[in-house]
Design a protein around this motif. Structure first.
Motif, PDB file in Angstrom:
ATOM      1  N   GLY A  49       0.606  -1.375  -0.162  1.00 23.56           N
ATOM      2  CA  GLY A  49       0.043   0.117  -0.308  1.00 23.56           C
ATOM      3  C   GLY A  49       0.641   1.293   0.143  1.00 23.56           C
ATOM      4  N   ALA A  50       1.805   1.488   0.956  1.00 25.81           N
ATOM      5  CA  ALA A  50       2.549   2.293   0.756  1.00 25.81           C
ATOM      6  C   ALA A  50       3.364   2.754  -0.817  1.00 25.81           C
ATOM      7  CB  ALA A  50       3.352   2.817   2.051  1.00 25.81           C
ATOM      8  N   LEU A  86       1.557   9.674  -5.157  1.00 24.21           N
ATOM      9  CA  LEU A  86       0.792  10.468  -4.099  1.00 24.21           C
ATOM     10  C   LEU A  86       0.446  11.401  -3.212  1.00 24.21           C
ATOM     11  CD1 LEU A  86      -2.361   7.961  -4.189  1.00 24.21           C
ATOM     12  CD2 LEU A  86      -2.784   9.767  -5.906  1.00 24.21           C
ATOM     13  N   MET A  87       1.276  11.076  -2.628  1.00 19.12           N
ATOM     14  CA  MET A  87       2.108  11.833  -1.555  1.00 19.12           C
ATOM     15  C   MET A  87       2.547  12.918  -1.562  1.00 19.12           C
ATOM     16  SD  MET A  87       2.367   8.942   1.226  1.00 19.12           S
ATOM     17  CE  MET A  87       3.502  10.232   3.217  1.00 19.12           C
ATOM     18  N   GLY A  88       3.516  12.422  -2.865  1.00 17.63           N
ATOM     19  CA  GLY A  88       4.331  12.754  -3.231  1.00 17.63           C
ATOM     20  C   GLY A  88       3.898  14.001  -3.884  1.00 17.63           C
ATOM     21  N   GLY A 126      -6.448   7.989   4.618  1.00 17.29           N
ATOM     22  CA  GLY A 126      -7.591   6.830   4.766  1.00 17.29           C
ATOM     23  C   GLY A 126      -7.951   7.050   2.925  1.00 17.29           C
ATOM     24  N   GLN A 127      -8.499   8.352   1.990  1.00 18.43           N
ATOM     25  CA  GLN A 127      -7.816   8.476   0.862  1.00 18.43           C
ATOM     26  C   GLN A 127      -6.671   7.772   0.389  1.00 18.43           C
ATOM     27  OE1 GLN A 127      -8.030  12.729   0.130  1.00 18.43           O
ATOM     28  NE2 GLN A 127     -10.363  13.106   0.953  1.00 18.43           N
ATOM     29  N   LEU A 128      -5.195   7.497   0.530  1.00 15.13           N
ATOM     30  CA  LEU A 128      -4.278   7.229   0.459  1.00 15.13           C
ATOM     31  C   LEU A 128      -4.915   5.463  -0.026  1.00 15.13           C
ATOM     32  CD1 LEU A 128      -1.508   9.462   1.665  1.00 15.13           C
ATOM     33  CD2 LEU A 128      -2.206   9.219  -0.535  1.00 15.13           C
ATOM     34  N   ALA A 132      -4.962   2.859  -3.242  1.00 15.27           N
ATOM     35  CA  ALA A 132      -3.891   1.474  -3.032  1.00 15.27           C
ATOM     36  C   ALA A 132      -5.154   0.653  -2.824  1.00 15.27           C
ATOM     37  CB  ALA A 132      -2.994   1.806  -1.043  1.00 15.27           C
ATOM     38  N   GLU A 133      -5.624   0.348  -1.970  1.00 11.88           N
ATOM     39  CA  GLU A 133      -6.941  -0.702  -2.108  1.00 11.88           C
ATOM     40  C   GLU A 133      -7.071  -1.134  -4.109  1.00 11.88           C
ATOM     41  OE1 GLU A 133      -9.585  -0.377   0.908  1.00 11.88           O
ATOM     42  OE2 GLU A 133      -8.567  -1.653   2.489  1.00 11.88           O
TER      43      GLU A 133
END
Length: 262
Positions: free
Chosen positions: A113-114, A120-122, A129-131, A135-136
């Motif tokens: 997931g990470a 997206l974090m970048g 929750g959205q991240l 990922a799911e």
């Protein structure tokens, strides 16, 4: 594929050359790529395929020539003229790069997931929750059970790692993805499953793709057009079926006949 007659190229490559000491790895390579088009670069080992791919993807500085990419809202821009920060932003947003060895494109000791959420974090997304939901969703889209979201890629099979690498690249919805022999390290049955997935995703997302492969069957299945390389030079280019069914250059004829021989 978007009709090429009515749109400007997404990517324009002109006269790219690269030497390593006295060895010419790439000599004046040129091609265009349009939105939604898949272009295969084929040839035997040492033909310059990966050198061309890395030069176009700004992972290698060419000695001569230009790579121009159609930036959103800006138009064609010289990729190698961008700052390092601009190249990094492009690479993690509008571009993707799928490595032959998935371990080169993944963080092997953090969760699946990470790995997917990192791009997206970048871009500034910090909502856990959205991240996790994103990922799911992408694990499902690449046929990985979301129950594995907290498992590290080192616990995955080779095919699962490659599919995870694809999810990691596509989560930011890039317009252009580079692929370097994405199926060559996999068993035949795993290759077939991955190729079906790649074909479905490229069509669904209207991705432009530059894929390096030594396998002409991969090129025929995925690519609209193909470029044939020999000794650092592009010796033939054209629609994939035309090149494979009626090769014009002696080297291409040799490649095709070697595949057809029993």
């Amino acid at each position: 594929m978007t009709g090429i007659a009515s749109t400007p190229p997404l990517l324009r490559v002109r006269g790219i050359s690269k030497r390593f000491g006295s060895f010419t790895a790439l000599h004046e390579a040129s091609f265009d790529l349009w939105p939604g088009e898949v272009l295969a670069i084929v040839g035997e080992s040492g033909s310059g395929k990966s050198t061309l791919l890395n030069a176009v993807a700004a992972r290698l500085q060419p000695d001569a020539g230009e790579v121009a990419y159609h930036l959103q809202g800006t138009g064609l821009a010289d990729v190698h003229g961008l700052s390092a920060a601009q190249q990094r932003l492009l690479a993690r947003t509008d571009w993707g790069f799928v490595h032959q060895n998935a371990a080169d494109g993944l963080r092997m000791d953090v969760s699946a997931g990470a790995n997917v959420a990192e791009r997206l974090m970048g871009l500034g997304d910090r909502h856990y929750g959205q991240l996790r939901t994103a990922a799911e969703e992408w694990l499902r889209r690449v046929e990985i059970d979301p129950i594995r979201i907290d498992d590290a890629p080192r616990t995955f099979s080779g095919g699962m790692r490659q599919r995870l690498q694809i999810a990691r690249n596509l989560v930011t919805r890039p317009r252009l993805v580079f692929m370097d022999e994405p199926t060559s390290s996999l068993d035949v049955s795993v290759q077939a499953r991955l190729l079906d997935l790649l074909r479905a995703l490229t069509q669904e997302l209207q991705l432009a793709v530059v894929i390096v492969t030594h396998d002409l069957a991969v090129a025929r299945l995925l690519a609209h057009r193909m470029v044939v390389m020999q000794r650092g030079r592009i010796v033939e280019t054209g629609l994939t079926d035309q090149v494979l069914d009626d090769p014009q250059h002696p080297y291409t004829q040799l490649l095709v006949s070697s595949v057809l021989q029993p």
